[in-house]
Design a protein around this motif. Structure first.
Motif: not given
Length: 215
Positions: A1-4, A77-84, A90-95, A99-110
């Motif tokens: 997730x760091x790269x994303x 980078x091998x990840x598909x991040x989707x938000x409504x 966050x879909x990681x095909x190789x794995x 991963x399901x999360x809120x659209x905006x989590x703490x520290x990621x507002x921007x």
């Protein structure tokens, strides 16, 4: 997730009123902002490049993004991040996991990719850097400096703008660790019809995927 997260910090930001800084740079950024406000949807592809000569790193990857309001679908980078706009997948095909999360989590507002190519509108100082010709196009280069520099993994960024089309063609981020992150826009279309189904991950279509709910 760091790269994303780095990608989000580079490519996407939120809207704000520009401070009185470099007049020429402000004129370029104001025109970009005004045009961006007319976009109902965005469909873009880009080339991502990471260079760090000291660490002998030279990576290139292709990516794509579609967005509609606060909704987005990002592939990189091998990840598909989707938000409504409410939920983020966050879909990681190789794995074989999503991963399901809120659209905006703490520290990621921007870090919302629905704000593509508007990094300059919030939290940056800026100055006009130079005029160049690249791939036969007249390009205006604006240099950006984060106001909260201690909180960022980079010290500056270069924004390349097509003078005729008034569109961002490339963003180059200068990392504090000597890494250069370069995002070159390879295609860019706006106001195409995009169904809302593109912004929801359908687990029924992926029965083999492990669902990890982080909410």
């Amino acid at each position: 997730m760091k790269k994303l997260l780095i990608i989000g910090m580079i490519l996407f930001g939120t809207q704000a009123t520009f401070a009185q800084q470099d007049v020429k740079a402000k004129a370029v950024l104001d025109k970009l902002s005004a045009k961006a406000k007319t976009f109902k949807t965005i469909s873009a592809t880009f080339m991502y490049e990471l260079n760090n000569p000291t660490a002998d790193i030279n990576e290139k990857q292709e990516g794509s993004l579609i967005s509609k309001g606060e909704k987005y679908n990002l592939n990189i980078a091998g990840q598909n991040v989707i938000s409504d706009g409410k939920t983020k997948w966050t879909y990681i095909a190789d794995a074989e996991e999503v991963q399901i999360d809120d659209a905006t989590t703490e520290g990621e507002e921007a870090l919302n990719p629905s704000k593509i190519l508007t990094i300059y509108e919030d939290g940056f100082k800026y100055k006009y850097d130079k005029d160049i010709t690249e791939n036969g196009r007249a390009i205006q280069v604006v240099k950006l400096f984060p106001e909260q520099a201690d909180d960022k993994p980079y010290h500056s960024a270069l924004l390349y703008v097509d003078k005729v089309k008034n569109e961002v063609t490339k963003i180059e981020l200068k990392g504090k660790d000597g890494s250069n992150y370069i995002y070159t826009i390879t295609s860019f279309e706006v106001n195409k019809e995009i169904p809302d189904s593109k912004f929801v991950f359908n687990t029924a279509k992926h029965p083999e995927v492990e669902v990890i709910d982080l909410r």
